[in-house]
Motif scaffolding. Structure first.
Motif, PDB file in Angstrom:
ATOM      1  N   LYS A 255       0.934  -1.012  -0.151  1.00 18.32           N
ATOM      2  CA  LYS A 255      -0.183   0.047   0.077  1.00 18.32           C
ATOM      3  C   LYS A 255       0.896   1.221  -0.417  1.00 18.32           C
ATOM      4  CE  LYS A 255      -4.253  -2.213   2.332  1.00 18.32           C
ATOM      5  NZ  LYS A 255      -4.908  -1.877   3.790  1.00 18.32           N
ATOM      6  N   GLU A 258       2.242   1.888  -3.461  1.00 20.41           N
ATOM      7  CA  GLU A 258       1.859   2.199  -4.335  1.00 20.41           C
ATOM      8  C   GLU A 258       1.234   3.542  -3.806  1.00 20.41           C
ATOM      9  OE1 GLU A 258      -3.407   1.198  -5.209  1.00 20.41           O
ATOM     10  OE2 GLU A 258      -2.129  -0.957  -4.331  1.00 20.41           O
ATOM     11  N   GLU A 259       1.190   3.981  -2.909  1.00 24.56           N
ATOM     12  CA  GLU A 259       0.214   5.458  -2.369  1.00 24.56           C
ATOM     13  C   GLU A 259       1.995   6.710  -3.174  1.00 24.56           C
ATOM     14  OE1 GLU A 259      -0.979   6.744   1.574  1.00 24.56           O
ATOM     15  OE2 GLU A 259      -2.277   4.122   1.544  1.00 24.56           O
ATOM     16  N   SER A 260       3.265   6.122  -3.294  1.00 28.30           N
ATOM     17  CA  SER A 260       3.821   6.686  -2.910  1.00 28.30           C
ATOM     18  C   SER A 260       4.044   6.746  -4.742  1.00 28.30           C
ATOM     19  CB  SER A 260       5.476   6.120  -2.013  1.00 28.30           C
ATOM     20  OG  SER A 260       5.526   5.395  -3.430  1.00 28.30           O
ATOM     21  N   ILE A 282       4.358   8.509   3.846  1.00 26.48           N
ATOM     22  CA  ILE A 282       3.805   7.601   3.643  1.00 26.48           C
ATOM     23  C   ILE A 282       3.831   6.336   4.823  1.00 26.48           C
ATOM     24  CG2 ILE A 282       2.319   6.194   2.497  1.00 26.48           C
ATOM     25  CD1 ILE A 282       2.711   7.778   0.169  1.00 26.48           C
TER      26      ILE A 282
END
Length: 287
Positions: A255, A258-260, A282
């Motif tokens: 996660k 993915e967010e980064s 994050i």
């Protein structure tokens, strides 16, 4: 006192005191005036400067620094060198010798007491076996330093200034560049030392940033992520960060990546400092 940078004078002083070079302390004395002044010029030393020299040896660099700086605090761990330094620097009233292990010193207190609390320049021909711990002590403890000019092992200097996707780029590159702007001043052959070391040397200037290169929520977490990413260079980021002791399971790491916007199949050596900062910030929100 005659100029110590002369090979003849250096040998005379060493023989006079029956001094024995210590391999464990990494003692190699500079005998080249050209290199000597490249170090001083690289640090841009002037009459206003307070200088901390780590490992003065017999005082070769110290002599020259005393002529250019306001004050020189020379930190020497080897008691056997104190009588020599007393002779070679006896006519320099702006030099003070501190017989301590720099790694155990309270550097903030030292600067407050002996340098009037003013920012200092750190200049040294560092023993190779403690190069990184000494430099990182000044940086991590946020000692008020303008720049650090040191002669160190060439391979270490190469790593300090390495860029992403190069073979020398690693956790030391990120740590140094987080705090400093590195610049190679000159390469140094083995022949300019007594005794000659087994490796080539480099003089590097680390200009300390007013603020770190990136702003992060948790500095310790940033460097934990960096160490994890480089811990096993052949592993992808996903696997390196999962099996690293960060205490975060694989799904969370997925996660975070993915967010980064960072692909999990990349390796640590491809990430910029800015990308490491994004990752750690994050991840911080998940911990």
């Amino acid at each position: 006192m005659d100029r110590l940078v002369s090979p003849k004078v250096t040998k005379e002083i060493v023989n006079k005191y029956g001094f024995r070079f210590s391999k464990s302390l990494g003692q190699n004395f500079l005998i080249d005036e050209n290199i000597l002044y490249k170090i001083i010029d690289g640090a841009e030393v002037n009459k206003e400067d307070m200088v901390i020299e780590v490992g003065p040896g017999i005082g070769t660099l110290t002599q020259a620094l005393a002529e250019e700086a306001n004050k020189v605090i020379a930190i020497e761990i080897d008691k056997n060198l104190l009588p020599i330094l007393s002779e070679t620097l006896g006519d320099k009233d702006n030099v003070e010798i501190v017989n301590e292990d720099v790694l155990k010193l309270n550097l903030h207190k030292l600067i407050e007491e002996k340098c009037e609390g003013k920012p200092v320049k750190v200049i040294a021909n560092l023993p190779y076996y403690v190069t990184t711990p000494i430099i990182m002590k000044f940086l991590e403890e946020k000692v008020p330093v303008k720049n650090i000019v040191v002669m160190i092992q060439k391979e270490v200097a190469d790593r300090m200034q390495a860029k992403p996707r190069s073979k020398d780029y690693g956790s030391l590159s990120v740590a140094v560049q987080y705090y400093c702007e590195p610049h190679i001043i000159t390469k140094v052959p083995r022949s300019v030392f007594i005794p000659q070391p087994n490796v080539e040397s480099t003089v590097i200037r680390l200009t300390v940033r007013d603020e770190p290169k990136v702003k992060v929520k948790d500095e310790k977490l940033l460097f934990a992520v960096v160490r994890a990413a480089f811990g096993k260079r052949r592993k992808t980021l996903l696997n390196a960060l999962t099996n690293s002791g960060l205490g975060v399971d694989k799904e969370i790491i997925k996660k975070v990546l993915e967010e980064s916007g960072i692909e999990g199949n990349r390796r640590g050596e491809t990430l910029t400092i800015e990308e490491f900062a994004k990752l750690s910030d994050i991840l911080y929100d998940y911990k």
